[in-house]
Design an enzyme around this catalytic site. Structure first.
Site, mmCIF file in Angstrom:
data_model
loop_
_atom_site.group_PDB
_atom_site.id
_atom_site.type_symbol
_atom_site.label_atom_id
_atom_site.label_comp_id
_atom_site.label_asym_id
_atom_site.label_seq_id
_atom_site.Cartn_x
_atom_site.Cartn_y
_atom_site.Cartn_z
ATOM 1 N N ASP A 14 0.866 -1.161 0.000
ATOM 2 C CA ASP A 14 0.000 0.000 0.000
ATOM 3 C C ASP A 14 0.917 1.229 0.000
ATOM 4 O O ASP A 14 2.101 1.115 0.309
ATOM 5 C CB ASP A 14 -0.885 -0.026 1.253
ATOM 6 C CG ASP A 14 -1.602 1.278 1.477
ATOM 7 O OD1 ASP A 14 -2.381 1.681 0.594
ATOM 8 O OD2 ASP A 14 -1.370 1.903 2.531
ATOM 9 N N ASP A 16 -0.091 5.242 0.827
ATOM 10 C CA ASP A 16 -0.316 6.213 1.902
ATOM 11 C C ASP A 16 -0.489 5.526 3.254
ATOM 12 O O ASP A 16 -1.332 4.649 3.417
ATOM 13 C CB ASP A 16 -1.553 7.067 1.599
ATOM 14 C CG ASP A 16 -1.320 8.033 0.455
ATOM 15 O OD1 ASP A 16 -0.334 8.787 0.510
ATOM 16 O OD2 ASP A 16 -2.119 8.022 -0.506
ATOM 17 N N ASP A 170 -1.534 -0.571 5.973
ATOM 18 C CA ASP A 170 -1.799 0.014 7.292
ATOM 19 C C ASP A 170 -3.284 0.117 7.604
ATOM 20 O O ASP A 170 -3.643 0.683 8.637
ATOM 21 C CB ASP A 170 -1.183 1.416 7.381
ATOM 22 C CG ASP A 170 -1.903 2.410 6.472
ATOM 23 O OD1 ASP A 170 -1.988 2.143 5.249
ATOM 24 O OD2 ASP A 170 -2.388 3.433 6.974
#
Length: 219
Positions: A14, A16, A170
């Site tokens: 991922d 951001d 995240d």
């Protein structure tokens, strides 16, 4: 190049909140956009929860009272603020070195992100990360997370079986996407979602430091 560590052939990231320390900036830009337009301002918790989703899905969830006809106004304001800060964003400490070592070790590296293609390419260029990744998928090219299309396309293109792939993210959106695609997932708790939220989705591991992730992937 022969892979030196056979745990995973492909490592999908991922962007951001996992590679880039951008969560606070995204939340701030989203909230300021709403203030400018006189719209209800989402809380920090709600604004951070939608990070990782495609932008339209993010607006729909974080700003449920906003009419769909007004989405372009929100988008314009968000981009105005975000583009003013994008060049100031930094990577989490140790990420660049880890990416370099994983690639040198023979891993195929890819990105699966809720960012649009133009945004990902700009960030890759700004931070001189283009050469680290073999492939990428963005939310405006495929289905938004947690739909598994990004991962399934990468899996098919590179002909790598699911058990040889790991998704690192995240948010719970990343973990749900990985589960739907049948691949392993590692959660990083320093981004948008808390360790408690992430652990509820039973990732292979949950780390709060890049150093611990490095040890897991390369030892």
């Amino acid at each position: 190049m022969t892979l030196k560590n056979n745990k995973f052939e492909m490592v999908i990231w991922d962007w951001d909140g996992t590679i880039m320390n951008s969560t606070p900036t995204i939340v701030e830009c989203m909230q300021q956009s709403c203030r400018d337009l006189g719209m209800p301002v989402p809380s920090d918790q709600i604004a951070s929860h939608v990070i990782g989703l495609g932008i339209i899905e993010s607006i729909r969830i974080a700003m449920p009272t906003v009419a769909e006809a007004d989405y372009p106004l929100v988008l314009e304001r968000f981009r105005h603020y975000y583009l003013g800060k994008d060049h100031e964003l930094t990577m989490f400490e140790g990420i660049r070195e880890l990416l370099s070592d994983l690639k040198a070790n023979g891993h195929i590296l890819a990105v699966a992100t809720g960012k649009p293609r133009v945004g990902l390419n700009r960030s890759l260029n700004n931070h001189q990360l283009d050469d680290y990744f073999h492939d990428s998928r963005t939310a405006d090219e495929t289905r938004s997370k947690p739909n598994p299309q990004m991962l399934l396309e990468l899996m098919e293109k590179w002909a790598i079986p699911a058990h040889k792939i790991v998704m690192i993210g995240d948010t719970t959106h990343d973990l749900k996407m990985a589960k739907s695609a049948g691949v392993s997932a590692i959660a990083m708790s320093y981004g948008a979602h808390s360790a408690e939220e992430l652990l509820a989705h039973q990732p292979l591991a949950c780390f709060s430091k890049v150093e611990d992730l490095r040890h897991f992937l390369l030892s």
